[in-house]
Enzyme design. Structure first.
Site: not given
Ligand code: PSU
Ligand code: MN
Length: 302
Positions: A24, A84, A157
């Site tokens: 990604e 993003k 996380k």
């Molecule tokens: N978790 C991490 N680092 C990241 C992300 C998630 O530890 O960089 C990123 C990934 O690209 C994941 C996105 O798909 O954040 C999820 O964001 P949202 O909660 O806005 O969908």
């Protein structure tokens, strides 16, 4: 109209049924600081190439969803201020000729469209704390409900609501398999308070599950929970202390809604004087390595 743009390297590997791993771009654009992010993007790709696996870093550049980037593409996801992009943003970027770094959801969607079956990330997105009020739940989960790809992640996380994330994956019928463990990892740590029903011992066994999944007509993704090696994990005491401080600061400063996660992540790196970042890079490398082995096991079955 818009179609996927595969790099020559990725197109050839897929045509010849050689192993391919999707990577990604949001982790590079938004998850890691410059200039380490550029080094990491190049390193993840070369780690795969060195073991005979073709990397397919995914991003949308000038409206084109790209599967596999050239040198300039990798530079752009690291250096440019890209939006993003989750799945819902893809048609807008495409129609406008705009660019974006793809999240797990958007990367999974595009990679699966291209016929790629294995994907390495750092941590999966999930259900945020307080989601029962805010409804803030990553589209990573709903996308995996309908996208046939195996995602290797070090869990989620501990800033997220891990229990709710695992419940949601159950609702969506997304298999979650521990690699060598039935304890769900929590990104920087090998463990969380939550256990999994199933573990496998090897990448070959993950490929067995993928084959059975297909044979049963399942179209969901599969999550492989891959804990960071013990000698690379973050010190648990420092982890707990730093997270507690970061949460308390967010609360005291009235940080709310979607600003919470970026605030916490920024403070966690600062408060740990960069130690959390080294762990983040190590767990991502470990996921790339394991994804490469799963892709090789998968290709060997074809
Ligand atoms: N978790 C991490 N680092 C990241 C992300 C998630 O530890 O960089 C990123 C990934 O690209 C994941 C996105 O798909 O954040 C999820 O964001 P949202 O909660 O806005 O969908
Ligand atoms: Mn969200």
């Amino acid at each position: 109209m818009t179609s996927l743009l595969l790099s020559d390297e990725v197109a050839a590997a897929l045509a010849e049924h050689r192993p391919v791993v999707a990577l990604e771009s949001t982790i590079i654009s938004h998850g890691l600081p410059r200039p380490r992010n550029h080094e990491a993007a190049l390193e993840f790709e070369s780690m795969l190439r060195e073991t005979g696996v073709t990397p397919a870093t995914v991003a949308v550049l000038d409206g084109a969803p790209r599967i596999g980037l050239d040198t300039e593409g990798v530079r752009r996801i690291a250096d440019d201020d890209l939006a993003k992009a989750s799945v819902r943003d893809l048609p807008i970027l495409a129609a406008r000729g705009a660019s974006g770094a793809t999240t797990v959801a958007a990367t999974a969607h595009l990679a699966a469209m291209a016929g790629i079956r294995v994907f390495a990330t750092g941590g999966l997105g999930g259900v945020h704390r307080g989601a029962s009020e805010t409804f803030d739940e990553s589209a990573d989960l709903s996308t995996l409900a309908v996208t046939p790809i195996t995602v290797v992640s070090a869990g989620v996380k501990s800033v997220l609501d891990i229990a709710a994330t695992l419940e949601r994956l159950e609702t969506y019928s997304v298999p979650v398999i521990g690699l060598g463990t039935t304890v769900f990892p929590s990104f920087w740590l090998r463990e969380s308070a939550y256990t999994l029903d199933w573990a496998v011992d090897s990448p070959e066994q993950v490929a067995d599950v993928m084959a059975a999944h297909d044979a049963l007509g399942h179209r969901q993704g599969i999550v492989v929970a891959n804990p960071i090696p013990a000698d690379q994990a973050w010190d648990r005491e420092e982890h707990d202390r730093v997270l507690a401080t970061a949460f308390a600061e967010a609360d005291a400063q009235g940080i709310r809604g979607k600003a919470v996660t970026p605030f916490l992540l920024g403070r966690i790196v600062e408060l740990s004087e960069g130690r959390s970042l080294e762990v983040n890079l190590d767990l991502a490398r470990n996921n790339v390595r394991v994804a490469g082995r799963i892709a090789a096991a998968w290709a060997a079955r074809a």
